[in-house]
Design a protein around this motif. Structure first.
Motif, PDB file in Angstrom:
ATOM      1  N   UNK A 294       0.837  -1.189   0.000  1.00 57.03           N
ATOM      2  CA  UNK A 294       0.000   0.000   0.000  1.00 57.03           C
ATOM      3  C   UNK A 294       0.877   1.246   0.000  1.00 57.03           C
ATOM      4  N   UNK A 295       0.524   2.227  -0.816  1.00 60.38           N
ATOM      5  CA  UNK A 295       1.265   3.488  -0.832  1.00 60.38           C
ATOM      6  C   UNK A 295       0.952   4.294   0.422  1.00 60.38           C
ATOM      7  N   UNK A 296       1.930   5.082   0.853  1.00 57.83           N
ATOM      8  CA  UNK A 296       1.759   5.987   1.995  1.00 57.83           C
ATOM      9  C   UNK A 296       2.209   7.378   1.561  1.00 57.83           C
ATOM     10  N   UNK A 297       1.955   8.371   2.409  1.00 56.99           N
ATOM     11  CA  UNK A 297       2.265   9.756   2.044  1.00 56.99           C
ATOM     12  C   UNK A 297       3.748   9.946   1.716  1.00 56.99           C
ATOM     13  N   UNK A 298       4.618   9.193   2.378  1.00 57.30           N
ATOM     14  CA  UNK A 298       6.047   9.325   2.103  1.00 57.30           C
ATOM     15  C   UNK A 298       6.411   8.896   0.685  1.00 57.30           C
ATOM     16  N   UNK A 299       5.482   8.208   0.005  1.00 52.15           N
ATOM     17  CA  UNK A 299       5.750   7.749  -1.359  1.00 52.15           C
ATOM     18  C   UNK A 299       5.455   8.816  -2.410  1.00 52.15           C
ATOM     19  N   UNK A 300       4.830   9.917  -2.024  1.00 48.87           N
ATOM     20  CA  UNK A 300       4.359  10.883  -3.022  1.00 48.87           C
ATOM     21  C   UNK A 300       5.507  11.410  -3.871  1.00 48.87           C
ATOM     22  N   UNK A 301       6.641  11.730  -3.242  1.00 50.79           N
ATOM     23  CA  UNK A 301       7.786  12.218  -4.014  1.00 50.79           C
ATOM     24  C   UNK A 301       8.257  11.197  -5.042  1.00 50.79           C
ATOM     25  N   UNK A 302       8.319   9.929  -4.622  1.00 55.45           N
ATOM     26  CA  UNK A 302       8.717   8.870  -5.547  1.00 55.45           C
ATOM     27  C   UNK A 302       7.714   8.666  -6.662  1.00 55.45           C
ATOM     28  N   UNK A 303       6.428   8.794  -6.355  1.00 53.68           N
ATOM     29  CA  UNK A 303       5.388   8.655  -7.381  1.00 53.68           C
ATOM     30  C   UNK A 303       5.495   9.774  -8.417  1.00 53.68           C
ATOM     31  N   UNK A 304       5.731  10.989  -7.946  1.00 54.82           N
ATOM     32  CA  UNK A 304       5.889  12.112  -8.882  1.00 54.82           C
ATOM     33  C   UNK A 304       7.053  11.868  -9.835  1.00 54.82           C
ATOM     34  N   UNK A 305       8.168  11.369  -9.289  1.00 60.38           N
ATOM     35  CA  UNK A 305       9.341  11.096 -10.132  1.00 60.38           C
ATOM     36  C   UNK A 305       9.060   9.967 -11.115  1.00 60.38           C
ATOM     37  N   UNK A 306       8.315   8.952 -10.679  1.00 65.09           N
ATOM     38  CA  UNK A 306       7.986   7.816 -11.542  1.00 65.09           C
ATOM     39  C   UNK A 306       7.050   8.223 -12.667  1.00 65.09           C
ATOM     40  N   UNK A 307       6.079   9.077 -12.363  1.00 65.56           N
ATOM     41  CA  UNK A 307       5.037   9.427 -13.329  1.00 65.56           C
ATOM     42  C   UNK A 307       5.458  10.537 -14.293  1.00 65.56           C
ATOM     43  N   UNK A 308       6.404  11.357 -13.888  1.00 62.38           N
ATOM     44  CA  UNK A 308       6.761  12.530 -14.683  1.00 62.38           C
ATOM     45  C   UNK A 308       7.103  12.203 -16.141  1.00 62.38           C
ATOM     46  N   UNK A 309       7.964  11.207 -16.435  1.00 62.23           N
ATOM     47  CA  UNK A 309       8.274  10.910 -17.845  1.00 62.23           C
ATOM     48  C   UNK A 309       7.046  10.485 -18.649  1.00 62.23           C
ATOM     49  N   UNK A 310       6.143   9.741 -18.011  1.00 64.03           N
ATOM     50  CA  UNK A 310       4.939   9.269 -18.709  1.00 64.03           C
ATOM     51  C   UNK A 310       3.963  10.417 -18.955  1.00 64.03           C
ATOM     52  N   UNK A 311       3.917  11.349 -18.020  1.00 63.70           N
ATOM     53  CA  UNK A 311       3.073  12.527 -18.217  1.00 63.70           C
ATOM     54  C   UNK A 311       3.634  13.404 -19.328  1.00 63.70           C
ATOM     55  N   UNK A 312       4.965  13.530 -19.371  1.00 61.35           N
ATOM     56  CA  UNK A 312       5.602  14.356 -20.405  1.00 61.35           C
ATOM     57  C   UNK A 312       5.365  13.788 -21.796  1.00 61.35           C
ATOM     58  N   UNK A 313       5.275  12.449 -21.899  1.00 59.65           N
ATOM     59  CA  UNK A 313       5.063  11.815 -23.200  1.00 59.65           C
ATOM     60  C   UNK A 313       3.591  11.790 -23.605  1.00 59.65           C
ATOM     61  N   UNK A 314       2.708  12.193 -22.697  1.00 57.67           N
ATOM     62  CA  UNK A 314       1.276  12.182 -22.994  1.00 57.67           C
ATOM     63  C   UNK A 314       0.586  10.877 -22.678  1.00 57.67           C
ATOM     64  N   UNK A 315       1.328   9.900 -22.123  1.00 53.14           N
ATOM     65  CA  UNK A 315       0.717   8.613 -21.802  1.00 53.14           C
ATOM     66  C   UNK A 315      -0.216   8.725 -20.605  1.00 53.14           C
ATOM     67  N   UNK A 316       0.120   9.599 -19.665  1.00 51.31           N
ATOM     68  CA  UNK A 316      -0.703   9.785 -18.482  1.00 51.31           C
ATOM     69  C   UNK A 316      -1.089  11.248 -18.334  1.00 51.31           C
ATOM     70  N   UNK A 317      -2.233  11.475 -17.720  1.00 55.34           N
ATOM     71  CA  UNK A 317      -2.654  12.835 -17.386  1.00 55.34           C
ATOM     72  C   UNK A 317      -1.841  13.290 -16.175  1.00 55.34           C
ATOM     73  N   UNK A 318      -1.361  14.529 -16.214  1.00 55.30           N
ATOM     74  CA  UNK A 318      -0.543  15.047 -15.121  1.00 55.30           C
ATOM     75  C   UNK A 318      -1.331  15.073 -13.815  1.00 55.30           C
ATOM     76  N   UNK A 319      -0.649  14.697 -12.723  1.00 54.74           N
ATOM     77  CA  UNK A 319      -1.243  14.712 -11.396  1.00 54.74           C
ATOM     78  C   UNK A 319      -0.405  15.592 -10.491  1.00 54.74           C
ATOM     79  N   UNK A 320      -1.043  16.436  -9.744  1.00 49.48           N
ATOM     80  CA  UNK A 320      -0.323  17.317  -8.827  1.00 49.48           C
ATOM     81  C   UNK A 320       0.007  16.565  -7.544  1.00 49.48           C
TER      82      UNK A 320
END
Length: 436
Positions: A294-320
């Protein structure tokens, strides 16, 4: 842009491990073959570097090949039973002499501080002593093992005191009895008992083999003690593999967090295993090095880093960050030694008994290994537990992947009302639907 100096990138990525290892206790076994090779100097330099970085190092060294060569020179053939030789007085004379010589040479090399050497400017105090007590193996199967012994007790408080004083502790493959006798011990057994007694963070075994491999020759990066026991049972009794696996499994079952099997032949093995995420050899641990949780709040920074390349390519919608923090209970992550390398979310629409599989992502370096399927299976399990009967996903790039896993293409009209109202017509995402 690629760095002109690859070392710089490696150094940047190793910094989390420098911090993680500082103040930790590592018990490191260097087998006799390595001690007799030209690699010894490099290994000792690496140990000195660990010490300089704040690691508390206990070095256990082997002498089997050196003693074997000396016995052969003198025409002595020791009796061997179950992989151990019977150490009579004649053999013990060689064992004691060679152990003393090796210890003195180690202390001398660890004192080397000449300019233009890796140890220049390093003041390292290496100490040894009667820190392991032993008892005789006695008579087994009708054979009197004489001065061949086994570990009775490790003087852990004395070793702790030496480590706390900033010393590197050296342990020969010898043990001392309360009656004043000296016994020949197996170096890997000493390493295991010392690691357990000190509650060491790592036990590192440097031998001939570069880790363990499966039947196809693939390196097995992580095993549990039970899995490793199967391999140990196949190994020749008394062989290095048998001894190392016995020590590794014993240590793991008695509280040592991680045991690493490495080859001393590999110039990069020790530092590569300790300061890179994937390592080089095989790790044996009761705890999972890579786990789905299960994800916890401490994972948010890691999730942002993981998702950023996919958001930049248009594969995922950007999440704040704020959105991720608000929805964090919907997320699961694949954690690999503290790094989120995969994630997925389940957003429930209870009224429609539907769930959205969202934000399914795996880091580029870990695409192989069916991690996407692992995430999907866990999301499906969670959806069923919530009483949902259908799962849907929106995608612009990976339609075939979902279809291959039981999803079918549907229209936006199939979405729950709330999701249909927010469907982005401009993205023209494909709607994938799967019954649970």
């Amino acid at each position: 842009m690629d760095s002109r100096f690859p070392f710089v990138d490696w150094f940047r990525h190793s910094s989390p491990y420098v911090n993680a290892h500082r103040g930790k206790t590592f018990v490191i076994l260097i087998e006799g073959e390595a001690m007799a090779s030209s690699r010894r100097g490099q290994l000792l330099q690496d140990l000195a570097l660990l010490h300089t970085l704040g690691v508390r190092v206990v070095l256990v060294y082997g002498i089997r090949p050196q003693v074997g060569a000396a016995l052969e020179t003198d025409g002595i053939t020791p009796m061997r039973v179950g992989g151990r030789w019977v150490a009579d007085r004649q053999i013990m004379d060689h064992v004691e002499r060679i152990a003393a010589i090796q210890r003195l040479e180690l202390e001398a090399q660890l004192s080397l501080g000449l300019p233009n050497t890796p140890l220049h400017g390093v003041e390292l105090t290496a100490v040894s002593g009667n820190l392991v007590t032993a008892k005789p193996l006695g008579v087994r199967g009708g054979v009197d093992f004489d001065h061949s012994g086994e570990v009775r007790r490790v003087r852990s408080q004395a070793i702790e005191s030496l480590l706390a004083g900033g010393n590197l502790v050296i342990l020969p493959p010898l043990g001392y009895s309360r009656t004043g006798e000296i016994f020949d011990l197996d170096a890997s057994e000493i390493a295991q008992h010392v690691a357990v007694s000190l509650r060491a963070d790592k036990l590192i075994l440097l031998g001939e083999s570069a880790g363990l491999h499966d039947d196809s020759g693939q390196l097995q990066r992580q095993l549990t003690p039970d899995e490793a026991d199967t391999l140990r049972e196949r190994a020749t009794p008394g062989s290095e593999l048998s001894r190392h696996l016995g020590a590794a499994c014993g240590a793991a079952r008695h509280g040592v967090g991680r045991t690493h099997l490495l080859s001393w032949h590999d110039h990069d093995a020790l530092l590569g295993e300790l300061f890179t995420r994937d390592g080089i050899g095989t790790m044996i641990t009761q705890n999972h090095y890579e786990q789905l949780r299960q994800a916890v709040l401490d994972d948010v920074g890691g999730l942002l880093a993981l998702l950023k390349p996919l958001e930049a390519s248009g594969m995922l919608v950007a999440r704040t960050r704020e959105r991720l923090e608000h929805e964090i209970e919907d997320y699961i992550v694949i954690d690999r030694d503290g790094m989120a390398i995969g994630c997925a979310a389940l957003h429930g629409y209870a009224d429609a008994r539907m769930g959205e599989l969202a934000c399914l992502a795996v880091h580029d370096d870990y695409r192989r290994g069916a991690r996407g399927e692992t995430l999907l299976e866990e999301i499906e399990r969670r959806a069923r537990r919530q009483g949902l009967t259908q799962l849907f996903a929106l995608t612009t790039h990976t339609t075939h992947w979902f279809v291959e896993r039981g999803f079918s293409i549907a229209s936006p009209e199939a979405l729950p009302d709330l999701k249909r109202e927010t469907y982005n017509q401009a993205r023209r995402s494909k709607v994938l639907l799967k019954s649970l």
